[in-house]
Design a protein around this motif. Structure first.
Motif, PDB file in Angstrom:
ATOM      1  N   VAL A  85       0.864  -1.174   0.000  1.00 30.92           N
ATOM      2  CA  VAL A  85       0.000   0.000   0.000  1.00 30.92           C
ATOM      3  C   VAL A  85       0.902   1.225   0.000  1.00 30.92           C
ATOM      4  CG1 VAL A  85      -1.781   1.269   1.275  1.00 30.92           C
ATOM      5  CG2 VAL A  85      -1.822  -1.226   1.243  1.00 30.92           C
ATOM      6  N   SER A  89       4.542   3.269   6.413  1.00 29.64           N
ATOM      7  CA  SER A  89       4.060   2.261   7.351  1.00 29.64           C
ATOM      8  C   SER A  89       4.083   2.864   8.745  1.00 29.64           C
ATOM      9  CB  SER A  89       4.967   1.035   7.314  1.00 29.64           C
ATOM     10  OG  SER A  89       4.799   0.323   6.130  1.00 29.64           O
ATOM     11  N   ARG A  91       0.412   0.887   8.011  1.00 30.17           N
ATOM     12  CA  ARG A  91      -0.764   1.198   7.213  1.00 30.17           C
ATOM     13  C   ARG A  91      -1.964   1.442   8.134  1.00 30.17           C
ATOM     14  NH1 ARG A  91       0.245  -3.674   2.934  1.00 30.17           N
ATOM     15  NH2 ARG A  91      -0.342  -4.889   4.735  1.00 30.17           N
ATOM     16  N   ASN A  96       2.543  -3.462   8.166  1.00 32.04           N
ATOM     17  CA  ASN A  96       3.609  -2.837   7.388  1.00 32.04           C
ATOM     18  C   ASN A  96       3.735  -3.471   6.010  1.00 32.04           C
ATOM     19  OD1 ASN A  96       4.854  -1.027   9.414  1.00 32.04           O
ATOM     20  ND2 ASN A  96       5.171  -2.945  10.494  1.00 32.04           N
ATOM     21  N   ASN A  97       4.410  -2.783   5.110  1.00 35.02           N
ATOM     22  CA  ASN A  97       4.740  -3.303   3.779  1.00 35.02           C
ATOM     23  C   ASN A  97       6.009  -4.144   3.878  1.00 35.02           C
ATOM     24  OD1 ASN A  97       2.633  -2.042   2.352  1.00 35.02           O
ATOM     25  ND2 ASN A  97       3.793  -0.163   2.135  1.00 35.02           N
ATOM     26  N   ASP A 136       8.203   0.986   1.751  1.00 34.72           N
ATOM     27  CA  ASP A 136       7.204   2.038   1.606  1.00 34.72           C
ATOM     28  C   ASP A 136       7.510   2.837   0.353  1.00 34.72           C
ATOM     29  OD1 ASP A 136       5.889   1.302   3.935  1.00 34.72           O
ATOM     30  OD2 ASP A 136       7.060   2.656   5.184  1.00 34.72           O
ATOM     31  N   THR A 166      -2.909   4.828  -1.249  1.00 35.29           N
ATOM     32  CA  THR A 166      -2.800   5.144   0.179  1.00 35.29           C
ATOM     33  C   THR A 166      -4.164   4.965   0.850  1.00 35.29           C
ATOM     34  OG1 THR A 166      -1.067   6.748  -0.300  1.00 35.29           O
ATOM     35  CG2 THR A 166      -2.168   6.967   1.819  1.00 35.29           C
ATOM     36  N   SER A 168      -5.707   2.145   1.396  1.00 31.98           N
ATOM     37  CA  SER A 168      -6.363   0.884   1.017  1.00 31.98           C
ATOM     38  C   SER A 168      -6.056  -0.206   2.035  1.00 31.98           C
ATOM     39  CB  SER A 168      -5.852   0.396  -0.340  1.00 31.98           C
ATOM     40  OG  SER A 168      -6.175   1.292  -1.353  1.00 31.98           O
ATOM     41  N   LEU A 169      -6.953  -1.163   2.133  1.00 26.22           N
ATOM     42  CA  LEU A 169      -6.714  -2.349   2.937  1.00 26.22           C
ATOM     43  C   LEU A 169      -6.553  -3.529   2.006  1.00 26.22           C
ATOM     44  CD1 LEU A 169      -9.283  -1.901   5.845  1.00 26.22           C
ATOM     45  CD2 LEU A 169      -6.806  -1.592   5.910  1.00 26.22           C
TER      46      LEU A 169
END
Length: 170
Positions: A85, A89, A91, A96-97, A136, A166, A168-169
């Motif tokens: 996303v 982070s 999120r 986190n990514n 990120d 940005t 989004s889930l």
């Protein structure tokens, strides 16, 4: 005579072949693909290559973390984040990514440099170290991550991952 010839042919056809593939007796493996790859990169829960399994206590499939091969099948990206996303982070859901980058011949991603850009563009550039990383990126879309490492010479591989907008889930 014709009956004897027919019997010989029938017996030969019913005799098991010693050249049968070893996998003929194993059960089929179910493999799933997941959203998150782009431009030819596919995320899966299939069994990753043995060289990329260091530190895992997993056997068989489904594999617990979706992963993707890089070009040349000599890198693997384990995408703990499921999907990336855009933005910093953590999120909105607190995750986190996180990606684990692994290259063949590199111990746990050590010595691997990762540089990411939006597909087909030169800017912006995001750099992270190989191994476990929080990745990120500032914008949504398909991002190309170029992995570089030295193991008996200089190597590189590319993994393309979709980044959601940005907020989004996944």
């Amino acid at each position: 005579m014709k009956g004897l010839l027919a019997l010989v042919i029938l017996l030969a056809a019913c005799t098991p072949s010693t050249a049968a593939p070893a996998q003929a007796h194993s059960s089929p493996t179910v493999v799933h693909t997941f959203a998150g790859g782009c431009a030819g990169t596919v995320l899966t829960d299939g069994m990753p290559p043995v060289w990329a399994q260091g530190g895992w206590n997993q056997t068989g499939t489904p594999w617990p973390v979706p992963w993707a091969f890089g070009t040349g099948n000599d890198t693997v990206a384990y995408v703990f984040a499921t999907e990336l996303v855009a933005g910093a982070s953590p999120r909105v859901n607190g995750t986190n990514n996180k990606i684990l980058w692994v290259a063949r011949g590199s111990e746990a991603g050590a010595g691997v440099a990762v540089e990411g850009r939006p597909l087909g563009q030169t800017q912006p550039v995001v750099t992270v170290a190989g191994g476990p990383s929080i990745v990120d990126v500032p914008s949504a879309g398909c991002w190309t991550f170029q992995l570089s490492w030295s193991s008996n010479g200089k190597h590189s591989s590319t993994v393309n991952l979709e980044v959601l907008p940005t907020g989004s889930l996944p």
